[in-house]
Design a protein around this motif. Sequence first.
Motif, PDB file in Angstrom:
ATOM      1  N   LYS A  43      52.307  62.103 150.916  1.00 53.79           N
ATOM      2  CA  LYS A  43      51.368  61.290 149.994  1.00 53.79           C
ATOM      3  C   LYS A  43      50.849  60.098 150.599  1.00 53.79           C
ATOM      4  CE  LYS A  43      51.485  59.574 145.319  1.00 53.79           C
ATOM      5  NZ  LYS A  43      52.197  59.382 144.039  1.00 53.79           N
ATOM      6  N   GLU A  44      51.885  59.441 151.492  1.00 49.92           N
ATOM      7  CA  GLU A  44      51.264  58.296 152.161  1.00 49.92           C
ATOM      8  C   GLU A  44      50.062  58.536 152.993  1.00 49.92           C
ATOM      9  OE1 GLU A  44      55.393  55.536 152.322  1.00 49.92           O
ATOM     10  OE2 GLU A  44      54.328  56.596 154.108  1.00 49.92           O
ATOM     11  N   LEU A  45      50.458  59.616 153.954  1.00 51.75           N
ATOM     12  CA  LEU A  45      49.270  59.798 155.066  1.00 51.75           C
ATOM     13  C   LEU A  45      48.201  60.411 154.285  1.00 51.75           C
ATOM     14  CD1 LEU A  45      51.741  61.136 157.994  1.00 51.75           C
ATOM     15  CD2 LEU A  45      50.562  59.077 157.641  1.00 51.75           C
ATOM     16  N   ALA A  46      48.187  61.229 153.474  1.00 50.52           N
ATOM     17  CA  ALA A  46      46.935  61.941 152.542  1.00 50.52           C
ATOM     18  C   ALA A  46      46.088  60.519 152.169  1.00 50.52           C
ATOM     19  CB  ALA A  46      47.273  62.561 151.332  1.00 50.52           C
ATOM     20  N   LEU A  47      46.649  59.607 151.403  1.00 44.59           N
ATOM     21  CA  LEU A  47      45.851  58.421 150.938  1.00 44.59           C
ATOM     22  C   LEU A  47      45.310  57.741 152.154  1.00 44.59           C
ATOM     23  CD1 LEU A  47      48.209  57.374 148.041  1.00 44.59           C
ATOM     24  CD2 LEU A  47      45.857  58.342 147.841  1.00 44.59           C
ATOM     25  N   LEU A  48      46.297  57.549 153.101  1.00 40.92           N
ATOM     26  CA  LEU A  48      45.709  56.603 154.109  1.00 40.92           C
ATOM     27  C   LEU A  48      44.627  57.416 154.844  1.00 40.92           C
ATOM     28  CD1 LEU A  48      46.232  54.135 156.032  1.00 40.92           C
ATOM     29  CD2 LEU A  48      47.972  55.176 157.250  1.00 40.92           C
ATOM     30  N   GLY A  49      44.711  58.438 155.137  1.00 40.40           N
ATOM     31  CA  GLY A  49      43.878  59.089 156.079  1.00 40.40           C
ATOM     32  C   GLY A  49      42.630  59.369 155.379  1.00 40.40           C
ATOM     33  N   TYR A  50      42.681  59.685 153.938  1.00 37.54           N
ATOM     34  CA  TYR A  50      41.306  59.805 153.242  1.00 37.54           C
ATOM     35  C   TYR A  50      40.625  58.421 152.902  1.00 37.54           C
ATOM     36  CZ  TYR A  50      38.072  61.113 149.524  1.00 37.54           C
ATOM     37  OH  TYR A  50      36.912  61.519 149.030  1.00 37.54           O
ATOM     38  N   PHE A  51      41.302  57.515 152.688  1.00 31.27           N
ATOM     39  CA  PHE A  51      40.631  56.128 152.128  1.00 31.27           C
ATOM     40  C   PHE A  51      40.363  55.382 153.534  1.00 31.27           C
ATOM     41  CE2 PHE A  51      42.281  57.189 148.044  1.00 31.27           C
ATOM     42  CZ  PHE A  51      41.036  57.284 147.183  1.00 31.27           C
ATOM     43  N   THR A  52      40.649  55.819 154.682  1.00 31.05           N
ATOM     44  CA  THR A  52      40.091  55.046 155.954  1.00 31.05           C
ATOM     45  C   THR A  52      39.149  55.937 156.584  1.00 31.05           C
ATOM     46  OG1 THR A  52      42.291  55.841 157.199  1.00 31.05           O
ATOM     47  CG2 THR A  52      42.203  53.590 156.101  1.00 31.05           C
ATOM     48  N   SER A  53      38.777  57.052 156.172  1.00 27.42           N
ATOM     49  CA  SER A  53      37.799  58.016 156.895  1.00 27.42           C
ATOM     50  C   SER A  53      36.466  57.583 156.221  1.00 27.42           C
ATOM     51  CB  SER A  53      38.109  59.536 156.431  1.00 27.42           C
ATOM     52  OG  SER A  53      37.997  59.654 154.879  1.00 27.42           O
ATOM     53  N   LYS A  54      35.621  58.054 157.089  1.00 24.27           N
ATOM     54  CA  LYS A  54      34.185  57.657 156.739  1.00 24.27           C
ATOM     55  C   LYS A  54      33.835  58.076 155.276  1.00 24.27           C
ATOM     56  CE  LYS A  54      29.389  58.377 158.322  1.00 24.27           C
ATOM     57  NZ  LYS A  54      28.153  58.896 159.295  1.00 24.27           N
ATOM     58  N   ILE A  55      34.133  59.474 154.964  1.00 19.54           N
ATOM     59  CA  ILE A  55      34.103  59.871 153.611  1.00 19.54           C
ATOM     60  C   ILE A  55      34.544  59.068 152.501  1.00 19.54           C
ATOM     61  CG2 ILE A  55      34.569  61.814 151.988  1.00 19.54           C
ATOM     62  CD1 ILE A  55      33.999  63.682 154.259  1.00 19.54           C
ATOM     63  N   GLY A  56      35.754  58.825 152.820  1.00 20.56           N
ATOM     64  CA  GLY A  56      36.617  57.913 151.904  1.00 20.56           C
ATOM     65  C   GLY A  56      35.915  56.592 151.599  1.00 20.56           C
ATOM     66  N   CYS A  57      35.604  55.881 152.759  1.00 21.33           N
ATOM     67  CA  CYS A  57      34.826  54.573 152.527  1.00 21.33           C
ATOM     68  C   CYS A  57      33.561  54.611 151.998  1.00 21.33           C
ATOM     69  CB  CYS A  57      34.924  53.847 154.124  1.00 21.33           C
ATOM     70  SG  CYS A  57      36.523  53.183 154.314  1.00 21.33           S
ATOM     71  N   THR A  58      32.753  55.589 152.380  1.00 19.46           N
ATOM     72  CA  THR A  58      31.376  55.379 151.950  1.00 19.46           C
ATOM     73  C   THR A  58      31.111  56.391 150.788  1.00 19.46           C
ATOM     74  OG1 THR A  58      30.963  57.369 153.403  1.00 19.46           O
ATOM     75  CG2 THR A  58      30.734  54.903 154.371  1.00 19.46           C
ATOM     76  N   GLN A  59      32.066  56.998 150.354  1.00 17.89           N
ATOM     77  CA  GLN A  59      31.529  58.150 149.292  1.00 17.89           C
ATOM     78  C   GLN A  59      32.568  58.118 148.158  1.00 17.89           C
ATOM     79  OE1 GLN A  59      30.017  62.117 150.179  1.00 17.89           O
ATOM     80  NE2 GLN A  59      30.196  61.689 152.369  1.00 17.89           N
ATOM     81  N   ALA A  60      33.741  57.884 148.299  1.00 17.95           N
ATOM     82  CA  ALA A  60      34.785  57.771 147.324  1.00 17.95           C
ATOM     83  C   ALA A  60      34.744  56.273 146.956  1.00 17.95           C
ATOM     84  CB  ALA A  60      36.184  58.373 147.728  1.00 17.95           C
ATOM     85  N   LEU A  61      34.314  55.352 147.667  1.00 18.93           N
ATOM     86  CA  LEU A  61      34.482  54.075 147.445  1.00 18.93           C
ATOM     87  C   LEU A  61      32.907  53.557 147.691  1.00 18.93           C
ATOM     88  CD1 LEU A  61      37.569  52.962 149.584  1.00 18.93           C
ATOM     89  CD2 LEU A  61      37.460  53.291 147.144  1.00 18.93           C
ATOM     90  N   ARG A  62      32.625  52.344 147.147  1.00 22.49           N
ATOM     91  CA  ARG A  62      31.420  51.771 147.440  1.00 22.49           C
ATOM     92  C   ARG A  62      31.525  50.801 148.804  1.00 22.49           C
ATOM     93  NH1 ARG A  62      30.062  48.708 142.052  1.00 22.49           N
ATOM     94  NH2 ARG A  62      32.364  48.218 142.122  1.00 22.49           N
ATOM     95  N   TYR A  63      30.467  50.953 149.458  1.00 23.20           N
ATOM     96  CA  TYR A  63      30.735  50.473 150.902  1.00 23.20           C
ATOM     97  C   TYR A  63      29.175  49.855 151.277  1.00 23.20           C
ATOM     98  CZ  TYR A  63      31.077  49.966 156.057  1.00 23.20           C
ATOM     99  OH  TYR A  63      31.093  49.548 157.317  1.00 23.20           O
ATOM    100  N   VAL A  64      29.291  48.588 151.615  1.00 23.10           N
ATOM    101  CA  VAL A  64      28.118  47.967 152.175  1.00 23.10           C
ATOM    102  C   VAL A  64      28.338  47.623 153.571  1.00 23.10           C
ATOM    103  CG1 VAL A  64      26.372  46.029 151.758  1.00 23.10           C
ATOM    104  CG2 VAL A  64      27.337  47.347 149.711  1.00 23.10           C
ATOM    105  N   GLU A  65      27.440  47.736 154.637  1.00 22.08           N
ATOM    106  CA  GLU A  65      27.667  47.589 155.787  1.00 22.08           C
ATOM    107  C   GLU A  65      27.672  45.902 156.184  1.00 22.08           C
ATOM    108  OE1 GLU A  65      29.073  47.661 159.718  1.00 22.08           O
ATOM    109  OE2 GLU A  65      28.933  49.481 158.424  1.00 22.08           O
ATOM    110  N   ALA A  66      26.473  45.312 155.651  1.00 25.26           N
ATOM    111  CA  ALA A  66      26.152  43.894 155.762  1.00 25.26           C
ATOM    112  C   ALA A  66      26.034  43.259 154.428  1.00 25.26           C
ATOM    113  CB  ALA A  66      25.322  43.793 157.212  1.00 25.26           C
ATOM    114  N   PRO A  67      26.705  42.859 153.952  1.00 24.66           N
ATOM    115  CA  PRO A  67      26.389  42.225 152.669  1.00 24.66           C
ATOM    116  C   PRO A  67      25.162  41.003 152.646  1.00 24.66           C
ATOM    117  CG  PRO A  67      28.511  42.647 152.377  1.00 24.66           C
ATOM    118  CD  PRO A  67      28.001  42.823 153.809  1.00 24.66           C
ATOM    119  N   GLY A  68      24.332  40.707 152.221  1.00 26.52           N
ATOM    120  CA  GLY A  68      23.278  39.718 152.439  1.00 26.52           C
ATOM    121  C   GLY A  68      23.639  38.205 151.814  1.00 26.52           C
TER     122      GLY A  68
END
Length: 243
Positions: free
Chosen positions: A199-224
Amino acid sequence: MNESSETKTEQLQRINRRDAIRRVSALLGGIAFVGGSDLLAAVEKAGIAAPLAPGKFSAQEVAFLDEIAETILPETKTPGAKAAKTGAFMALMVTDCYSPAERKAFLDGMRKVDEAARKANNVAFMAATPAQRLAVLTALDHEQKRVMDAREAADRRRKGLARVTADEAEAKAENVPGSVVGAAETGAREPAHYFRMMKELALLGYFTSKIGCTQALRYVEAPGRFDSCIPYTPGEPAWASHA
């Protein structure tokens, strides 16, 4: 970009990956991760979106881990864990970051997951339906919670502590990923329950992936700008840390 700028960028990436791991730790109740500082170092070295080799796991074993992770984090309106290649991440982390005893517990656990599926449904885990897989993993999650809670309670009794103090709880939540609580004190602790590791590794792997960061979470590369207070609508995903 000059050398100084590159160095600063790398430092920011490392800090943000630590933040990402702490966020995933919070999802698991503030526990420290199995694998210790080696796990943190490996994530920093690999990078969030870097391709991952599956380590010493076979393709079939990686596919098995993909399905376990997908059951935990299924595709909904966003891609699931399998799309983020979480199985390969899990295999690499177990190979590179776990102790021999932890690796053995994890590998034995994969067999136990399959045995639990066969016992419950008379089919292998890979042949089970999504609903059957979910029921099996839910039962194992309840089991690991009982086991780990009992182990932690026994540790507190052994140390003469009636309860975890507020300071200890805060330190535990802020701690960077490490072995199961108390493991560093003895150096020869029993490995965590195998499904806790999965469970640990599934959560860690997903939420530190590009998909997890940019689609499951809200992501802004450089807030203004800095917004001290912004409207929140219930159900909105959390913000991803920068990577």
